[in-house]
Design an enzyme around this catalytic site. Sequence first.
Site, PDB file in Angstrom:
ATOM      1  N   ARG A  35      20.163  74.251-108.436  1.00  0.00           N
ATOM      2  CA  ARG A  35      21.440  73.466-109.273  1.00  0.00           C
ATOM      3  C   ARG A  35      21.892  72.538-108.443  1.00  0.00           C
ATOM      4  NH1 ARG A  35      21.348  78.899-110.737  1.00  0.00           N
ATOM      5  NH2 ARG A  35      22.349  78.893-113.223  1.00  0.00           N
ATOM      6  N   GLN A 188      19.969  80.536-119.025  1.00  0.00           N
ATOM      7  CA  GLN A 188      19.494  79.184-118.828  1.00  0.00           C
ATOM      8  C   GLN A 188      19.023  77.778-119.200  1.00  0.00           C
ATOM      9  OE1 GLN A 188      16.253  80.426-116.679  1.00  0.00           O
ATOM     10  NE2 GLN A 188      16.234  81.305-115.137  1.00  0.00           N
ATOM     11  N   GLU A 334      18.756  90.197-113.377  1.00  0.00           N
ATOM     12  CA  GLU A 334      18.106  90.170-112.048  1.00  0.00           C
ATOM     13  C   GLU A 334      18.455  91.485-111.283  1.00  0.00           C
ATOM     14  OE1 GLU A 334      19.769  87.277-109.244  1.00  0.00           O
ATOM     15  OE2 GLU A 334      19.574  86.581-111.589  1.00  0.00           O
ATOM     16  N   ARG A 365       9.743  93.012-117.566  1.00  0.00           N
ATOM     17  CA  ARG A 365       9.909  93.690-116.271  1.00  0.00           C
ATOM     18  C   ARG A 365      10.220  95.283-116.481  1.00  0.00           C
ATOM     19  NH1 ARG A 365      13.828  89.731-112.893  1.00  0.00           N
ATOM     20  NH2 ARG A 365      12.033  88.783-111.649  1.00  0.00           N
TER      21      ARG A 365
END
Length: 446
Positions: A35, A188, A334, A365
């Site tokens: 970022r 995002q 995450e 995942r």
Amino acid sequence: MPVNPAHTALWPAPHASGAVDATVHVPGSKSVTNRALVLAALASEPGWLRRPLRSRDTLLMAGALREMGVGIEETVSSSSSGAGTPGGSGEAWRIIPSGLRGPATVDVGNAGTVMRFLPPVAALADGPIRFDGDPRSYERPLTGVIDALRALGARIDDDGRGSLPLTVHGGGALDGGPVEIDASSSSQFVSALLLSAPRFNQGVEVRHTGSSLPSLPHIRMTVDMLRAVGAQVDTPESGGEPNVWRVTPGALLGRDLTVEPDLSNAQPFLAAALVTGGKVVVPDWPSRTTQPGDRLREIFTEMGGACELTEHGLVFTGSGSVHGIDVDLGEVGELTPGIAAVAALADSPSTLRGVSHLRLHETDRLAALTKEINELGGDVTETADGLHIRPRRLHGGIFHTYEDHRMATAGAILGLAVEGVQIENVATTAKTLPDFPDLWAGMLGA
């Protein structure tokens, strides 16, 4: 194309012979580094980024910005605080904004931040910018960014795929204004539009129209970092409408920013203390942060540990017992692979909820964790939005990583308690956690 030997090599995950007792210097935050690079590239004056993470994802971001004409000078200072610790913490990068330009080709690898944050930047460039990446990057959702940019006035050629590869035909400016997107598959999408919005002629008003929005801490991080460089941002938390973010057009300031340690990458080391009943100190843990990894203090305490923020950093201590947990990880998805690994070693079942979007991450995942833990003797079941984990006595075997850095560190956690675990392609950890095998061995005193 020849196969990289690192992708097929098996790494014997070290087995802990006793309680760990270590201080681990965790490299800088990938989320903050990438970022900060974008904001510095769009600023009206040069800036500094100190102790950045130097990993595959951040080098891809820096390389992409250089391709578009941004100057990034790297220096290493032996006197810098933390010099010599892994991941480039003795480094400083000077970012020199210039006229964004094409033609250029950007390699996104499999980095979500690069493939999503940079198309809005490319729309401000003068000339075409082509985006391409790893095969898996073609499968990751990008429609939200593409459709939103088109609605804001950008011209994008993706052959109707809604995914990579694609070309953004930059016109040197972008109108901006109001836009509706469904960001339920990735926060995002929102961050991507907000980061470049001060440079849009009308700024932006982003309205999320889908179901629940995952990983909200990452949007808060984006907003905090925008405000720190002079942007005016209205958010739901500051009294605005729910699911609406507004950024006013204006110049961004150059900044001198020191990057925090990556708290999500601290996870395997804290897990080691929890699983072995030991102690791990992570220096420079911030007292206030928007990083999702800070939630580990709460989650791993509930699973049997104890933590204290001291002048030395975060001191995390395991009790010798690991408890199951029922937890909604929607905002911190995450962290799921590492929590799943710890849960597989617990004394009671766990339910991890709110993470259906993980099926669209570096790999699926949820499917990957289920398959790999079960092949070591575990009992993991996929649910509609997560995992149910019933602890079983595990045995050794090959733990596949699917080129996913968090799968590799999850396998390493299991290897602490289970002899004979072999991690396939541990080198994939270089995506966000450089030198992981050495850091892991150092923690264990090897």
